[in-house]
Write a protein that holds these residues in place. Structure first.
Motif, PDB file in Angstrom:
ATOM      1  N   ARG A  29       0.844  -1.316  -0.153  1.00  0.00           N
ATOM      2  CA  ARG A  29       0.131  -0.035   0.043  1.00  0.00           C
ATOM      3  C   ARG A  29       0.962   1.394  -0.134  1.00  0.00           C
ATOM      4  N   LYS A  30       1.887   1.376   0.539  1.00  0.00           N
ATOM      5  CA  LYS A  30       2.907   2.416   0.599  1.00  0.00           C
ATOM      6  C   LYS A  30       3.443   2.574  -0.617  1.00  0.00           C
ATOM      7  N   PHE A  31       3.695   1.656  -1.207  1.00  0.00           N
ATOM      8  CA  PHE A  31       4.260   1.920  -2.623  1.00  0.00           C
ATOM      9  C   PHE A  31       3.347   1.883  -4.241  1.00  0.00           C
ATOM     10  N   ASP A  41      -3.015  13.523  -2.111  1.00  0.00           N
ATOM     11  CA  ASP A  41      -2.830  12.142  -1.386  1.00  0.00           C
ATOM     12  C   ASP A  41      -1.819  11.077  -2.192  1.00  0.00           C
ATOM     13  N   ARG A  42      -1.764  11.196  -3.410  1.00  0.00           N
ATOM     14  CA  ARG A  42      -0.913  10.526  -4.155  1.00  0.00           C
ATOM     15  C   ARG A  42       0.517  10.937  -4.001  1.00  0.00           C
ATOM     16  N   ALA A  43       0.802  12.286  -3.878  1.00  0.00           N
ATOM     17  CA  ALA A  43       1.882  13.091  -3.677  1.00  0.00           C
ATOM     18  C   ALA A  43       2.768  12.661  -2.280  1.00  0.00           C
ATOM     19  N   ALA A  44       1.602  12.544  -1.139  1.00  0.00           N
ATOM     20  CA  ALA A  44       1.894  12.290   0.339  1.00  0.00           C
ATOM     21  C   ALA A  44       2.525  10.733   0.190  1.00  0.00           C
ATOM     22  N   ARG A  45       1.495   9.905  -0.363  1.00  0.00           N
ATOM     23  CA  ARG A  45       2.123   8.505  -0.120  1.00  0.00           C
ATOM     24  C   ARG A  45       3.273   8.192  -0.857  1.00  0.00           C
ATOM     25  N   ASP A  46       3.423   8.857  -2.268  1.00  0.00           N
ATOM     26  CA  ASP A  46       4.894   8.575  -2.999  1.00  0.00           C
ATOM     27  C   ASP A  46       5.965   9.153  -2.235  1.00  0.00           C
ATOM     28  N   LYS A  50       9.190   7.086  -0.799  1.00  0.00           N
ATOM     29  CA  LYS A  50      10.625   7.534  -1.228  1.00  0.00           C
ATOM     30  C   LYS A  50      11.624   7.708   0.036  1.00  0.00           C
ATOM     31  N   GLU A  51      10.903   7.933   1.182  1.00  0.00           N
ATOM     32  CA  GLU A  51      11.618   7.937   2.504  1.00  0.00           C
ATOM     33  C   GLU A  51      12.059   6.802   2.664  1.00  0.00           C
TER      34      GLU A  51
END
Length: 97
Positions: A29-31, A41-46, A50-51
């Motif tokens: 789900r995180k990836f 929402d998508r930018a935050a998950r991406d 990436k972190e």
């Protein structure tokens, strides 16, 4: 009985890097974005994915796997689908020059 002498050897070396991945056991789900996810929402998950990738000891192997196999979805090796496409395009243009 089957003749296994012509079979290729174990291919473990192709995927063994995954055992060391920082994302191992975190779920997908995180990836990988769910259907219809857009905008913030998508930018935050991406960014969260990436972190995780940023501290991963096998980030380079993960990215190379995604490039070699043409992974069409998700964050791999710290790059989104769009970023991987741009990366491939830059390499292709650079190789042609």
């Amino acid at each position: 009985m089957s003749d296994v002498s012509r079979l290729p050897g174990l291919a473990e070396h192709h995927w063994a890097w995954q055992a060391e991945a920082a994302c191992r056991g975190l779920g997908s789900r995180k990836f990988f974005h769910p259907a219809g996810e857009r905008g913030e929402d998508r930018a935050a998950r991406d960014q969260a994915a990436k972190e995780i990738c940023a501290r991963c000891p096998v980030r380079a192997e993960c990215l190379q796997h995604a490039l070699n196999t043409g992974e069409a979805y998700g964050v791999w090796g710290g790059l989104t689908t769009e970023e991987r496409r741009a990366y491939v395009a830059r390499r292709t243009v650079g190789a042609a020059a």
